[in-house]
Design a protein around this motif. Structure first.
Motif, PDB file in Angstrom:
ATOM      1  N   ALA A 118       0.830  -1.201   0.000  1.00  0.00           N
ATOM      2  CA  ALA A 118       0.000   0.000   0.000  1.00  0.00           C
ATOM      3  C   ALA A 118       0.866   1.253   0.000  1.00  0.00           C
ATOM      4  O   ALA A 118       0.548   2.250  -0.670  1.00  0.00           O
ATOM      5  N   ASP A 119       1.963   1.229   0.730  1.00  0.00           N
ATOM      6  CA  ASP A 119       2.894   2.360   0.725  1.00  0.00           C
ATOM      7  C   ASP A 119       3.462   2.571  -0.679  1.00  0.00           C
ATOM      8  O   ASP A 119       3.472   3.694  -1.197  1.00  0.00           O
ATOM      9  N   ARG A 120       3.914   1.494  -1.310  1.00  0.00           N
ATOM     10  CA  ARG A 120       4.507   1.610  -2.646  1.00  0.00           C
ATOM     11  C   ARG A 120       3.480   2.036  -3.691  1.00  0.00           C
ATOM     12  O   ARG A 120       3.835   2.655  -4.699  1.00  0.00           O
ATOM     13  N   ALA A 121       2.201   1.699  -3.457  1.00  0.00           N
ATOM     14  CA  ALA A 121       1.138   2.073  -4.393  1.00  0.00           C
ATOM     15  C   ALA A 121       0.609   3.482  -4.134  1.00  0.00           C
ATOM     16  O   ALA A 121      -0.280   3.939  -4.858  1.00  0.00           O
ATOM     17  N   ARG A 122       1.116   4.148  -3.120  1.00  0.00           N
ATOM     18  CA  ARG A 122       0.758   5.534  -2.791  1.00  0.00           C
ATOM     19  C   ARG A 122      -0.696   5.658  -2.340  1.00  0.00           C
ATOM     20  O   ARG A 122      -1.357   6.660  -2.613  1.00  0.00           O
ATOM     21  N   VAL A 123      -1.182   4.648  -1.618  1.00  0.00           N
ATOM     22  CA  VAL A 123      -2.566   4.703  -1.164  1.00  0.00           C
ATOM     23  C   VAL A 123      -2.692   4.878   0.347  1.00  0.00           C
ATOM     24  O   VAL A 123      -3.815   4.872   0.874  1.00  0.00           O
ATOM     25  N   LEU A 124      -1.565   5.054   1.045  1.00  0.00           N
ATOM     26  CA  LEU A 124      -1.628   5.396   2.464  1.00  0.00           C
ATOM     27  C   LEU A 124      -1.717   6.919   2.569  1.00  0.00           C
ATOM     28  O   LEU A 124      -0.787   7.636   2.217  1.00  0.00           O
ATOM     29  N   ALA A 125      -2.838   7.407   3.084  1.00  0.00           N
ATOM     30  CA  ALA A 125      -3.104   8.844   3.068  1.00  0.00           C
ATOM     31  C   ALA A 125      -2.152   9.632   3.945  1.00  0.00           C
ATOM     32  O   ALA A 125      -1.794  10.767   3.630  1.00  0.00           O
ATOM     33  N   ASP A 126      -1.721   9.049   5.059  1.00  0.00           N
ATOM     34  CA  ASP A 126      -0.855   9.734   6.018  1.00  0.00           C
ATOM     35  C   ASP A 126       0.094   8.689   6.601  1.00  0.00           C
ATOM     36  O   ASP A 126      -0.330   7.820   7.372  1.00  0.00           O
ATOM     37  N   SER A 127       1.365   8.776   6.237  1.00  0.00           N
ATOM     38  CA  SER A 127       2.325   7.733   6.620  1.00  0.00           C
ATOM     39  C   SER A 127       2.432   7.585   8.135  1.00  0.00           C
ATOM     40  O   SER A 127       2.420   6.461   8.660  1.00  0.00           O
ATOM     41  N   ASP A 128       2.550   8.684   8.853  1.00  0.00           N
ATOM     42  CA  ASP A 128       2.712   8.612  10.306  1.00  0.00           C
ATOM     43  C   ASP A 128       1.480   8.002  10.966  1.00  0.00           C
ATOM     44  O   ASP A 128       1.598   7.163  11.873  1.00  0.00           O
ATOM     45  N   ALA A 129       0.295   8.421  10.518  1.00  0.00           N
ATOM     46  CA  ALA A 129      -0.928   7.871  11.093  1.00  0.00           C
ATOM     47  C   ALA A 129      -1.064   6.388  10.763  1.00  0.00           C
ATOM     48  O   ALA A 129      -1.490   5.580  11.609  1.00  0.00           O
ATOM     49  N   ALA A 130      -0.708   6.001   9.534  1.00  0.00           N
ATOM     50  CA  ALA A 130      -0.791   4.587   9.148  1.00  0.00           C
ATOM     51  C   ALA A 130       0.164   3.747   9.980  1.00  0.00           C
ATOM     52  O   ALA A 130      -0.175   2.630  10.397  1.00  0.00           O
ATOM     53  N   VAL A 131       1.371   4.259  10.235  1.00  0.00           N
ATOM     54  CA  VAL A 131       2.334   3.539  11.081  1.00  0.00           C
ATOM     55  C   VAL A 131       1.764   3.354  12.478  1.00  0.00           C
ATOM     56  O   VAL A 131       1.857   2.265  13.070  1.00  0.00           O
ATOM     57  N   ALA A 132       1.172   4.412  13.032  1.00  0.00           N
ATOM     58  CA  ALA A 132       0.613   4.310  14.381  1.00  0.00           C
ATOM     59  C   ALA A 132      -0.491   3.263  14.448  1.00  0.00           C
ATOM     60  O   ALA A 132      -0.559   2.473  15.408  1.00  0.00           O
ATOM     61  N   ARG A 133      -1.340   3.211  13.425  1.00  0.00           N
ATOM     62  CA  ARG A 133      -2.424   2.221  13.417  1.00  0.00           C
ATOM     63  C   ARG A 133      -1.883   0.810  13.211  1.00  0.00           C
ATOM     64  O   ARG A 133      -2.371  -0.150  13.810  1.00  0.00           O
ATOM     65  N   MET A 134      -0.872   0.675  12.355  1.00  0.00           N
ATOM     66  CA  MET A 134      -0.282  -0.635  12.141  1.00  0.00           C
ATOM     67  C   MET A 134       0.353  -1.151  13.419  1.00  0.00           C
ATOM     68  O   MET A 134       0.273  -2.348  13.731  1.00  0.00           O
TER      69      MET A 134
END
Length: 387
Positions: A361-377
């Motif tokens: 998803a990161d490589r496909a540019r579909v994570l809207a906010d990297s920091d927020a996605a990391v926190a949720r992951m």
């Protein structure tokens, strides 16, 4: 740049995010050269006091807000389909409420494109079920959608697959239902990789032989068929069928493995889209379709092709569990506050699968906010005992 430690090949390895998200931008469907529906998921209510495997609890506010997001991006909504866990947590009573609510929301705005699934899922397959029972079940659901003001997506029927003795039974059912609809429908041929109970649909185990029956049903009722969506994960089969459709009948790609090239098309034609993956990659899909409308084929492929590895991963066998990946991405992107699904389906994929999904998803540019996605992951990792 954000980074996170993720499971990979039995180890925990660092991953540094690299993707710059595709910006969210409002668009109109009129700017797209293709009709494009996203099959939309439902958001569970994690605070409901229910038995998740037996009784779905739906967060209606978040569920309907997601439909508005698709419309804001210029995409249509394919409602109450398999992406909404139809037959895998979402029953007919809940599907009816979902359809009515979504149609009401669509009427509240100009140009909102929506079509709704009608099938026979309230009729349990069994040796006592007859073709007449299947006909009555289809008629009930089609009438409900049309009475509510909706366009029908005629879903494949598990009960018909179990009751039919051969192609003639399929032709009888589809001829009858299509003769009764009030406006042209989209026929959905869902392959057995999505639902094993649909093996042998159209009366043949071989897809090319089954295609002949499907084409016969369409040809006999072409004025009542807007299009056909096939979900066989084979671009060759889709193209072969696309080239034989009657004039005016659309091919809606349901191929979550090869959608970019099928939508782009070739010298003999193209496919429109009705895709579960468009739920997960909606901002990128919208931007790519707008680029195609401007005649920028290179930009279209530059945007959409990097999403294909992600989609192939989400829809990997057992393909029917793809809904877990779709909802997981909605959680990573903050479109819901939790990773809980109706039917308890959040447990249908492994932590390894979810970790690879995050990377893709990161490589496909579909994570809207990297920091927020990391926190949720990290919260998901912690639940699995990975600190």
């Amino acid at each position: 740049m954000a980074s996170i430690d993720l499971p990979q090949d039995g180890a925990i390895l660092p991953y540094e995010l690299t993707g710059a998200p595709v910006p969210l931008a409002r668009r109109e469907a009129a700017s797209f050269p293709r009709i494009a529906y996203g099959a939309a998921h439902v958001v569970a209510d994690p605070l409901a006091d229910n038995d998740p495997w037996l009784t779905p609890a739906i967060d209606w506010d978040r569920t309907l807000a997601f439909r508005h997001r698709l419309w804001d991006l210029g995409l249509g909504v394919a409602e109450a389909m398999d992406t909404a866990q139809r037959g895998m947590g979402l029953g007919w009573p809940e599907a009816q409420e979902l359809i009515r609510r979504s149609l009401a929301e669509a009427r509240s705005r100009d140009g909102a494109l929506i079509a709704c699934g009608a099938g026979t899922d309230h009729l349990a397959p069994g040796p006592e079920v007859t073709i007449d029972d299947v006909l009555r079940a289809y008629e009930e659901q089609v009438a409900m959608v049309e009475d509510a003001g909706g366009r029908v997506i005629l879903m494949a029927s598990r009960a018909l697959a179990a009751a039919a003795k051969g192609p003639d039974d399929y032709l009888r059912v589809y001829d009858r239902i299509l003769s009764e609809v009030r406006r042209p429908v989209i026929i959905h041929w869902l392959g057995e990789m999505f639902d094993p109970a649909l093996a042998g649909y159209w009366g043949h185990a071989d897809h090319m032989a089954a295609m002949e029956t499907c084409l016969e049903a369409i040809a006999a009722n072409a004025a009542r068929v807007d299009g056909v969506k096939i979900s066989l994960l084979s671009k060759e089969k889709e193209i072969a069928m696309r080239r034989r459709l009657p004039e005016g009948v659309r091919m809606y790609t349901g191929d979550d493995f090869n959608y970019a090239e099928l939508i782009a098309g070739d010298e003999a034609g193209h496919s429109d889209a009705l895709l579960g993956i468009f739920d997960a990659i909606a901002p990128v899909a919208s931007a790519a379709l707008e680029a195609l409308g401007r005649g920028s084929d290179n930009e279209f492929f530059d945007l959409l092709e990097p999403t294909v590895p992600l989609s192939r991963h989400i829809f990997a066998a057992p393909t029917r569990f793809y809904k877990t990946g779709v909802v997981f991405l909605a959680y990573l992107n903050g479109l819901q506050d939790h990773f809980v699904m109706i039917g308890g389906q959040q447990g249908a994929r492994s932590l390894q699968h979810l970790a690879e999904l995050f990377r893709l998803a990161d490589r496909a540019r579909v994570l809207a906010d990297s920091d927020a996605a990391v926190a949720r992951m990290k919260r998901v990792l912690a639940v699995h005992g990975v600190a």
